[in-house]
Scaffold this motif. Structure first.
Motif, PDB file in Angstrom:
ATOM      1  N   LYS A  45       0.837  -1.207   0.000  1.00 55.09           N
ATOM      2  CA  LYS A  45       0.000   0.000   0.000  1.00 55.09           C
ATOM      3  C   LYS A  45       0.865   1.247   0.000  1.00 55.09           C
ATOM      4  CE  LYS A  45      -0.582   0.944   4.868  1.00 55.09           C
ATOM      5  NZ  LYS A  45      -1.532   1.305   5.881  1.00 55.09           N
ATOM      6  N   ARG A 141      -6.112  -1.020  17.463  1.00 56.68           N
ATOM      7  CA  ARG A 141      -6.999  -0.734  16.328  1.00 56.68           C
ATOM      8  C   ARG A 141      -7.918  -1.935  16.082  1.00 56.68           C
ATOM      9  NH1 ARG A 141      -4.051   0.631  10.753  1.00 56.68           N
ATOM     10  NH2 ARG A 141      -3.516  -1.579  10.918  1.00 56.68           N
ATOM     11  N   HIS A 169       0.155  -5.828  13.826  1.00 59.62           N
ATOM     12  CA  HIS A 169       0.842  -4.624  13.319  1.00 59.62           C
ATOM     13  C   HIS A 169       1.122  -3.733  14.524  1.00 59.62           C
ATOM     14  CE1 HIS A 169       1.798  -0.991  11.173  1.00 59.62           C
ATOM     15  NE2 HIS A 169       0.710  -0.371  11.582  1.00 59.62           N
ATOM     16  N   TYR A 174       4.977   3.948  16.364  1.00 57.80           N
ATOM     17  CA  TYR A 174       5.035   5.309  15.821  1.00 57.80           C
ATOM     18  C   TYR A 174       4.793   6.383  16.883  1.00 57.80           C
ATOM     19  CZ  TYR A 174       5.506   3.732  10.996  1.00 57.80           C
ATOM     20  OH  TYR A 174       5.993   3.195   9.822  1.00 57.80           O
ATOM     21  N   THR A 213       7.454  -0.746   9.524  1.00 62.07           N
ATOM     22  CA  THR A 213       8.816  -0.382   9.123  1.00 62.07           C
ATOM     23  C   THR A 213       9.737  -0.203  10.335  1.00 62.07           C
ATOM     24  OG1 THR A 213       8.188   0.443   6.971  1.00 62.07           O
ATOM     25  CG2 THR A 213      10.151   1.438   7.965  1.00 62.07           C
ATOM     26  N   ARG A 228       6.118  -7.680   7.641  1.00 66.47           N
ATOM     27  CA  ARG A 228       5.370  -6.988   6.589  1.00 66.47           C
ATOM     28  C   ARG A 228       5.630  -5.466   6.560  1.00 66.47           C
ATOM     29  NH1 ARG A 228       1.829  -8.913   9.891  1.00 66.47           N
ATOM     30  NH2 ARG A 228       0.962  -6.831  10.046  1.00 66.47           N
ATOM     31  N   GLY A 230       6.255  -1.814   5.070  1.00 66.20           N
ATOM     32  CA  GLY A 230       5.866  -1.214   3.784  1.00 66.20           C
ATOM     33  C   GLY A 230       6.700   0.015   3.461  1.00 66.20           C
ATOM     34  N   GLY A 231       6.766   0.924   4.432  1.00 61.79           N
ATOM     35  CA  GLY A 231       7.395   2.220   4.191  1.00 61.79           C
ATOM     36  C   GLY A 231       8.882   2.176   3.923  1.00 61.79           C
TER      37      GLY A 231
HETATM   38  C1  LIG Z   1      -1.578  -4.439   8.946  1.00 61.24           C
HETATM   39  C2  LIG Z   1      -0.345  -3.686   8.526  1.00 61.24           C
HETATM   40  N1  LIG Z   1       0.773  -4.374   8.271  1.00 61.24           N
HETATM   41  C3  LIG Z   1       1.914  -3.743   7.888  1.00 61.24           C
HETATM   42  C4  LIG Z   1       1.960  -2.356   7.755  1.00 61.24           C
HETATM   43  C5  LIG Z   1       3.242  -1.693   7.302  1.00 61.24           C
HETATM   44  O1  LIG Z   1       3.772  -0.825   8.254  1.00 61.24           O
HETATM   45  P1  LIG Z   1       4.654   0.453   7.867  1.00 61.24           P
HETATM   46  O2  LIG Z   1       3.725   1.426   7.235  1.00 61.24           O
HETATM   47  O3  LIG Z   1       5.224   0.928   9.157  1.00 61.24           O
HETATM   48  O4  LIG Z   1       5.701  -0.006   6.918  1.00 61.24           O
HETATM   49  C6  LIG Z   1       0.802  -1.617   8.025  1.00 61.24           C
HETATM   50  C7  LIG Z   1       0.809  -0.150   7.915  1.00 61.24           C
HETATM   51  O5  LIG Z   1      -0.118   0.547   8.230  1.00 61.24           O
HETATM   52  C8  LIG Z   1      -0.380  -2.289   8.428  1.00 61.24           C
HETATM   53  O6  LIG Z   1      -1.512  -1.627   8.694  1.00 61.24           O
END
Ligand SMILES: Cc1ncc(COP(=O)(O)O)c(C=O)c1O
Length: 370
Positions: A45, A141, A169, A174, A213, A228, A230-231
Motif C-alpha cells: 500500500k 486498532r 501490526h 510510531y 517499518t 510486513r 511497507g514504508g
Molecule cells: C496491517 C499492517 N501491516 C503492515 C503495515 C506496514 O507498516 P509500515 O507502514 O510501518 O511499513 C501496516 C501499515 O499501516 C499495516 O496496517
C-alpha cells in the motif's frame, strides 16, 4: 538536508523517486530478514506500484501484503501470485464474489478477528482462502488479545475454514523513537502467546507475522517467521525519527515550485498542498507537514488543497519560480495522492511509473469489476 539529485526542469508538483536508493532499501531489508530466516511480505500500500512489487518479489519477498481487495486485484492482474490482505475482511455480496475469483488465480490470505467473521468467511468463501487471526499487540486498532484466539480456532475447525496463523501490526511503534523496541517486543510476545493458544486449540500456526517499518528488524525473532514492512522502500521523516533509515536513504520526495511570496513578509507558498503530500504532521525533531530540503529553517506550517504555506523563520527566503524539494513526513499519503512517479538515477530521469493501485482503497469503477 541533502536529498538526491533530479532535473530542476520537472513539471511540479511531482513525486520523484531515486532508483538507486529504492533498490538499496529493498536489498537491505530483504537481506537483513533473509539472514535471520524470516520471510518478507512487504506491504504494497506504500508504493501501490506493480513495478516496485515485482522488484521486491524478484529480490526475494515471498509475496506481498495489501490493505484492500481492490489493491489485491491490481497486483494479481500484474502477475503477483501470493497476496495477503492484512485486514479484517467481511466478505459479502460482490466483494465475496470477487474474493472467490481472486482466490482462483492467486494464493490469497485474509485477516479476521472474530467468530462472526469466520462464519461469514465459511459461508461465502469456504476453504478457498487462507485465514490469519489478527492480534492486538498494543496499537488498539483491530485484533483480539491472545486469549481470544481459542474460540476463533474452534469456529474455524467447525466450519472448515483454513486458518494458517496469526498476525499483528505494532502501529504503536510510531508513538516516538523510544516506543519502537517495546512495540516490537509487544508484537513478538503477543504473537508467541497467540500461536501457543492456536496450537493448543487444535491448529498449528504456520505463519506468525509481524510488521511495521520501525519494528521489522526488532521483532524478527522466533517464533515470528514473517515481517510486513511497507514504508522501508522509500523511507520518510517518520522512519528517520523511528530509527528505520537515515536521511541519506530517503528515496521519494515531492518536487515543488515557489508560486507566491506576496501575502506576508517571511512567508512563501509552494505548489505542494494536501492533494500532493497528504496532511500528516511531523514527529519531533521535525516540524510542519514536510521538510523543505533547501530551506531547513523554514516550516511548512499550513496546507490547503493546492498550496503549501511556509514560514521562512530565521532562514533565507526563496524567490517565486524557485524549485524546492519537499521531504514527506509519511510517504504513503503522497503515493495515494499522485498518479505517477518520476524515476531518476544519478540525477537524470530514467522512467515514469504509474501509481497503479492509486485510489484502489476506494470502490473501483464498475467496469473494472467485471
Ligand atoms: C496491517 C499492517 N501491516 C503492515 C503495515 C506496514 O507498516 P509500515 O507502514 O510501518 O511499513 C501496516 C501499515 O499501516 C499495516 O496496517
Amino acid at each position: 538536508m541533502n536529498t538526491f539529485a533530479f532535473p530542476r526542469s520537472l513539471t511540479t508538483p511531482c513525486l520523484v523517486v531515486d532508483l538507486s536508493r529504492l533498490e538499496a532499501n529493498i536489498a537491505r531489508m530483504t537481506s537483513a530478514l533473509g539472514g535471520r530466516g524470516v520471510g518478507l511480505r512487504p506491504h504494497a500500500k506504500t508504493h501501490k506500484s506493480v513495478r516496485i512489487a515485482a522488484m521486491q518479489v524478484e529480490a526475494g519477498a515471498d509475496g506481498i501484503t495489501v490493505a484492500t481487495l481492490d489493491e489485491a486485484e491490481v497486483f494479481a492482474a500484474a502477475g503477483i501470485s501470493d497476496i495477503f490482505i492484512a485486514y479484517t475482511v467481511w466478505p459479502s455480496g460482490d466483494k465475496a464474489r470477487r474474493m472467490r475469483r481472486l482466490a482462483e488465480r492467486v494464493r490469497l490470505r485474509v485477516g479476521t478477528d472474530s467468530v462472526h467473521a469466520i462464519e461469514q468467511i465459511a459461508a461465502t468463501l469456504g476453504d478457498s482462502v487462507e485465514v490469519s487471526i489478527e492480534i492486538n499487540s498494543g496499537a488498539g486498532r483491530c485484533g483480539v488479545h491472545p486469549s481470544g484466539v481459542a474460540p476463533i480456532v474452534t469456529a474455524a475447525l467447525e466450519h472448515g475454514v483454513r486458518l494458517v496463523g496469526v498476525f499483528t501490526h505494532g502501529g504503536h511503534a510510531y508513538y516516538g523513537a523510544d516506543a519502537v523496541v517495546p512495540a516490537a517486543e509487544d508484537e513478538r510476545r503477543t504473537l508467541h502467546e497467540a500461536a501457543e493458544v492456536m496450537r493448543d486449540a487444535g491448529i498449528e500456526p504456520l505463519v506468525i507475522s509481524a510488521g511495521s517499518t520501525p519494528t521489522a528488524l526488532h521483532s524478527s525473532r522466533p517464533p515470528v517467521n514473517e515481517e510486513r514492512p511497507g514504508g522501508y522502500v522509500f523511507g520518510d521523516l517518520d522512519a528517520v525519527v523511528h530509527g528505520a533509515c537515515e536521511v541519506d536513504d530517503l528515496a521519494a520526495v515531492v518536487v515543488s515550485t515557489v508560486v507566491s511570496v506576496a501575502a506576508k513578509a517571511g512567508q512563501f507558498v509552494i505548489d505542494c498542498g494536501s492533494k500532493a503530500i497528504g496532511k500528516e504532521e511531523a514527529t519531533l525533531p521535525f516540524s510542519g507537514f514536510g521538510t523543505i530540503a533547501e530551506f531547513p529553517r523554514s516550516v511548512l506550517v499550513k496546507l490547503s488543497e493546492e498550496h503549501g504555506i511556509v514560514t521562512a523563520g530565521t532562514g533565507p527566503m526563496p524567490q517565486v519560480g524557485d524549485v524546492v524539494t519537499v521531504v514527506p513526513n509519511h510517504s504513503c499519503p503522497v503515493l495515494a495522492a499522485m498518479s505517477e512517479m518520476v524515476v531518476v538515477k544519478d540525477g537524470d530521469v530514467v522512467d515514469t511509473w504509474p501509481v497503479d493501485a492509486r485510489h484502489r482503497h476506494q470502490n473501483p469503477p464498475l467496469l473494472s469489476r467485471q
